[in-house]
Design an enzyme around this catalytic site. Structure first.
Site, PDB file in Angstrom:
ATOM      1  CG  ASP A   1       2.546  -3.953   3.110  1.00  0.00           C
ATOM      2  OD1 ASP A   1       3.568  -3.701   2.451  1.00  0.00           O
ATOM      3  OD2 ASP A   1       1.691  -4.784   2.752  1.00  0.00           O
TER       4      ASP A   1
ATOM      5  CE1 TYR B   1       0.908  -5.812  -3.643  1.00  0.00           C
ATOM      6  CE2 TYR B   1      -0.013  -7.814  -2.694  1.00  0.00           C
ATOM      7  CZ  TYR B   1       0.875  -6.764  -2.622  1.00  0.00           C
ATOM      8  OH  TYR B   1       1.712  -6.637  -1.555  1.00  0.00           O
TER       9      TYR B   1
ATOM     10  CG  HIS C   1       8.122  -3.085   3.852  1.00  0.00           C
ATOM     11  ND1 HIS C   1       7.561  -1.894   3.451  1.00  0.00           N
ATOM     12  CD2 HIS C   1       7.111  -3.998   3.845  1.00  0.00           C
ATOM     13  CE1 HIS C   1       6.272  -2.073   3.196  1.00  0.00           C
ATOM     14  NE2 HIS C   1       5.974  -3.336   3.426  1.00  0.00           N
TER      15      HIS C   1
END
Length: 349
Positions: free
Chosen positions: A135, A263, A328
């Site tokens: 990730d 982010y 995921h």
């Protein structure tokens, strides 16, 4: 994390000065399930304190976690790889867990986080390490290999393929134009807004909603509200209530802002990496992804991975593994298989 990966990343290769770690703290056995022999300490790297979990002796393997995770996401691989003869080191990345939580997105560019990892490698007394990542940890690992390939013997990436930087558009502008304002990365951008929504829901509900997400379609968090704090969310067999309690204990201590700042720094990193547009990864690499992962099902991702796109930018890509029926959070969902995949590649080196 998602299909924008192909359009985001290049590299910017500034050599980081390694901060020497202070004398190691006493190694404290972890009280958490299955982790009783894992030890913990804090090292000072790149101006921050970084908590690391470690076990074993032998070739050094560094494991990098993603969002919203911790060193703990690698608990199974720490034990498994240590038993196979590795010295395994899994840090809490900056902004997470028991590591420092700098304020502001400007402290979370790829340059900062790669600096942390390069300094960590130095603090371990190593010139090169074996590196595995998932990730956001995978994004950082790609950058480590772009900036400092001399520090990595071999690389195993979970979930997130390499994404060559697109010089024509900023990441957040692209995501908004493609998915709209409710797309989760867009929702993460304004400081304080998503934190307030997470507070309304409660840390436990937020973590359960994310960690159990298995829909291979884009992930949205509606502005009108992301459900009820009373929502009951069943856990899969690979994630226990005790696991959730540990994650909750750490995120309630730090909050989510540090993790969200990765982010919020996407456009900052994009600006800094312009000189490395088109750069290649020149480290031997193995890529592993679940066929239910949102990254694998993003538009164009399968063609990029399987039809030569990624190989063009990662010429030493040795193997691509697609695990059927897996989502995921692959290293937690299939812990034994992932440990075996990592070992089978790393033992070549």
């Amino acid at each position: 994390m998602v299909d924008f990966i192909r359009n985001l990343f290049s590299s910017f290769c500034r050599k980081q000065k390694t901060s020497h770690a202070p004398p190691a703290q006493a190694l404290i056995p972890s009280p958490h399930m299955g982790c009783s022999e894992i030890t913990h300490r804090t090292v000072h790297v790149n101006g921050i304190d970084m908590h690391v979990a470690e076990k074993g002796s032998g070739p050094v393997v560094v494991l990098l976690h993603g969002f919203p995770e911790l060193w703990y996401t690698w608990r199974h691989q720490i034990n498994g790889l240590a038993e196979l003869g590795y010295h395994v080191v899994a840090p809490d990345l900056r902004g997470y867990g028991d590591s420092s939580v700098p304020s502001g997105a400007t402290s979370y560019s790829a340059l900062h986080v790669v600096g942390d990892i390069v300094a960590l490698i130095g603090s371990l007394g190593q010139e090169k390490v074996l590196l595995a990542a998932h990730d956001w940890g995978a994004i950082i690992a790609w950058y480590v290999c772009l900036f400092r390939p001399d520090k990595v013997k071999a690389l195993v990436i979970l979930s997130v393929p390499f994404g060559p930087r697109n010089p024509a558009r900023k990441p957040i502008d692209y995501l908004r134009s493609t998915y709209g304002d409710d797309y989760y990365i867009c929702r993460f951008q304004e400081p304080g807004v998503i934190e307030a929504e997470f507070k309304r829901l409660g840390t436990e509900v937020v973590l359960k909603k994310i960690l159990t997400y298995r829909n291979p379609t884009p992930f949205f968090i509606p502005k009108e509200g992301w459900g009820s704090p009373d929502e009951q969310i069943p856990l899969p067999s690979w994630l226990s209530e005790d696991d959730i309690k540990y994650y909750v204990s750490k995120f309630e201590k730090t909050g989510f802002s540090g993790a969200l700042n990765y982010y919020r720094a996407l456009d900052i990193t994009w600006e800094l990496t312009e000189p490395w547009t088109g750069a290649q990864i020149k480290v031997p690499t193995k890529f592993i992804v679940g066929d239910l992962d949102i990254t694998y099902n993003a538009p164009g991702a399968k063609d990029f991975i399987h039809k030569g796109g990624m190989k063009k930018f990662v010429p030493l890509l040795d193997e691509v593994v697609v695990m059927k029926g897996v989502g995921h959070f692959i290293n937690e969902e299939k812990p034994t298989e992932i440990t075996e995949h990592i070992d089978s590649f790393f033992k070549k080196f």
